[in-house]
Design an enzyme around this catalytic site. Structure first.
Site, PDB file in Angstrom:
ATOM      1  N   ARG A   1     -23.023  35.613 -24.435  1.00  0.00           N
ATOM      2  CA  ARG A   1     -22.714  34.808 -25.619  1.00  0.00           C
ATOM      3  C   ARG A   1     -23.005  33.345 -25.317  1.00  0.00           C
ATOM      4  O   ARG A   1     -22.801  32.888 -24.194  1.00  0.00           O
ATOM      5  CB  ARG A   1     -21.235  34.929 -25.985  1.00  0.00           C
ATOM      6  CG  ARG A   1     -20.816  36.305 -26.417  1.00  0.00           C
ATOM      7  CD  ARG A   1     -21.201  36.572 -27.845  1.00  0.00           C
ATOM      8  NE  ARG A   1     -20.801  37.902 -28.253  1.00  0.00           N
ATOM      9  CZ  ARG A   1     -21.206  38.478 -29.375  1.00  0.00           C
ATOM     10  NH1 ARG A   1     -22.015  37.852 -30.205  1.00  0.00           N
ATOM     11  NH2 ARG A   1     -20.797  39.694 -29.682  1.00  0.00           N
TER      12      ARG A   1
ATOM     13  N   HIS B   1     -29.774  32.898 -14.557  1.00  0.00           N
ATOM     14  CA  HIS B   1     -30.693  33.339 -15.608  1.00  0.00           C
ATOM     15  C   HIS B   1     -31.915  34.012 -14.980  1.00  0.00           C
ATOM     16  O   HIS B   1     -32.482  33.489 -14.013  1.00  0.00           O
ATOM     17  CB  HIS B   1     -31.125  32.135 -16.467  1.00  0.00           C
ATOM     18  CG  HIS B   1     -31.977  32.550 -17.620  1.00  0.00           C
ATOM     19  ND1 HIS B   1     -31.455  33.101 -18.776  1.00  0.00           N
ATOM     20  CD2 HIS B   1     -33.324  32.551 -17.770  1.00  0.00           C
ATOM     21  CE1 HIS B   1     -32.435  33.405 -19.600  1.00  0.00           C
ATOM     22  NE2 HIS B   1     -33.587  33.083 -19.016  1.00  0.00           N
TER      23      HIS B   1
HETATM   24  C1  GAR Z   1     -28.466  39.189 -14.821  1.00  0.00           C
HETATM   25  O1  GAR Z   1     -29.759  39.565 -14.470  1.00  0.00           O
HETATM   26  C2  GAR Z   1     -28.434  37.783 -15.369  1.00  0.00           C
HETATM   27  O2  GAR Z   1     -29.414  36.952 -14.827  1.00  0.00           O
HETATM   28  C3  GAR Z   1     -28.693  38.027 -16.819  1.00  0.00           C
HETATM   29  O3  GAR Z   1     -27.960  39.178 -17.132  1.00  0.00           O
HETATM   30  C4  GAR Z   1     -27.957  40.023 -15.991  1.00  0.00           C
HETATM   31  C5  GAR Z   1     -26.548  40.505 -15.773  1.00  0.00           C
HETATM   32  O4  GAR Z   1     -26.509  41.474 -14.772  1.00  0.00           O
HETATM   33  N1  GAR Z   1     -28.281  36.910 -17.618  1.00  0.00           N
HETATM   34  C6  GAR Z   1     -28.900  36.534 -18.717  1.00  0.00           C
HETATM   35  O5  GAR Z   1     -29.861  37.106 -19.178  1.00  0.00           O
HETATM   36  C7  GAR Z   1     -28.295  35.308 -19.372  1.00  0.00           C
HETATM   37  N2  GAR Z   1     -29.172  34.819 -20.397  1.00  0.00           N
HETATM   38  P1  GAR Z   1     -25.138  41.946 -14.148  1.00  0.00           P
HETATM   39  O6  GAR Z   1     -24.198  42.208 -15.331  1.00  0.00           O
HETATM   40  O7  GAR Z   1     -25.486  43.219 -13.433  1.00  0.00           O
HETATM   41  O8  GAR Z   1     -24.642  40.869 -13.257  1.00  0.00           O
END
Ligand code: GAR
Length: 208
Positions: A96, A114
């Site tokens: 979010r 990110h």
């Molecule tokens: C991660 O790869 C993070 O970089 C990305 O969500 C994933 C969560 O993985 N974040 C975004 O895309 C933010 N815009 P996780 O829940 O296994 O840590």
């Protein structure tokens, strides 16, 4: 028995929406100087919450749909995080967008991970968007959060090659190997007070 802050060092509060593999790396880290004090999620079914419970770390859920607008949601998230008395807040797969009051309440104390080399491919689909664009190189960015989406001063970046046969899952899993190494390193340096922000630049503080 509750630990006081001198026992656990810097108090890290993690915001996560999904699987929480990055949260798990922080829960498992044996670094000194910081500890995960609490977890906040906008998704009541997030696996991240189960990971927190398994580690006996307290958590809160703040659902988007229970709030009138982004500002009210942001204030509720900040209040939930604030209950854990954070020194720093880590957005680790928090999907979010927070309103500007978050950085007012926690200035220079929120970081985000990110899955692209910002400023390329901001938003919720950094891996998918890099593939669709035909990028040959993408990566991971750790940055301080400011009032704009995926925009604040960059702490660390690491690149990796997109392979010809990559689909989103394959590329994301190689990106996560980098994330899981970089995130605890950056949190350790953050907790040590190593970073000094000067405009868009993040520098190493002289005395750290
Ligand atoms: C991660 O790869 C993070 O970089 C990305 O969500 C994933 C969560 O993985 N974040 C975004 O895309 C933010 N815009 P996780 O829940 O296994 O840590």
């Amino acid at each position: 028995m509750a630990q006081d802050s001198s026992d656990i060092g810097a108090r890290i509060v993690v915001l996560a929406s999904g699987s929480g593999s990055n949260l798990q790396v922080l829960l498992d880290a044996v670094e000194s100087g910081w500890s995960v004090a609490g977890v906040v999620s906008d998704q009541p079914d997030a696996r991240a919450l189960r990971r927190a419970a398994a580690a006996e770390v307290p958590s809160r859920v703040v659902e988007w749909g229970d709030h009138a607008d982004r500002n009210e949601f942001t204030d509720a998230i900040c209040a939930a995080a604030g209950e854990f008395d954070p020194d720093y807040i880590v957005l680790a797969g928090f999907m979010r967008v927070l309103g500007p009051s978050a950085v007012v309440q926690f200035p220079d104390r929120i970081i985000n991970i990110h899955p692209s080399l910002l400023p390329a491919f901001p938003g919720a689909h950094g891996v998918r968007d890099a593939l669709a664009y035909g990028a040959k190189v993408t990566g991971v960015t750790l940055h301080f959060v400011d009032e704009h989406l995926d925009h604040g001063p960059i702490i660390a970046q690491e690149a990796l090659a997109v392979m010809p046969g990559d689909d989103e899952a394959a590329l994301h899993s190689r990106i996560q190997v980098i994330e899981h190494r970089l995130l605890p390193e950056v949190v350790t340096r953050l907790a040590a007070g190593e970073f000094e922000i000067s405009g868009r630049k993040v520098k190493r503080r002289v005395n750290a």
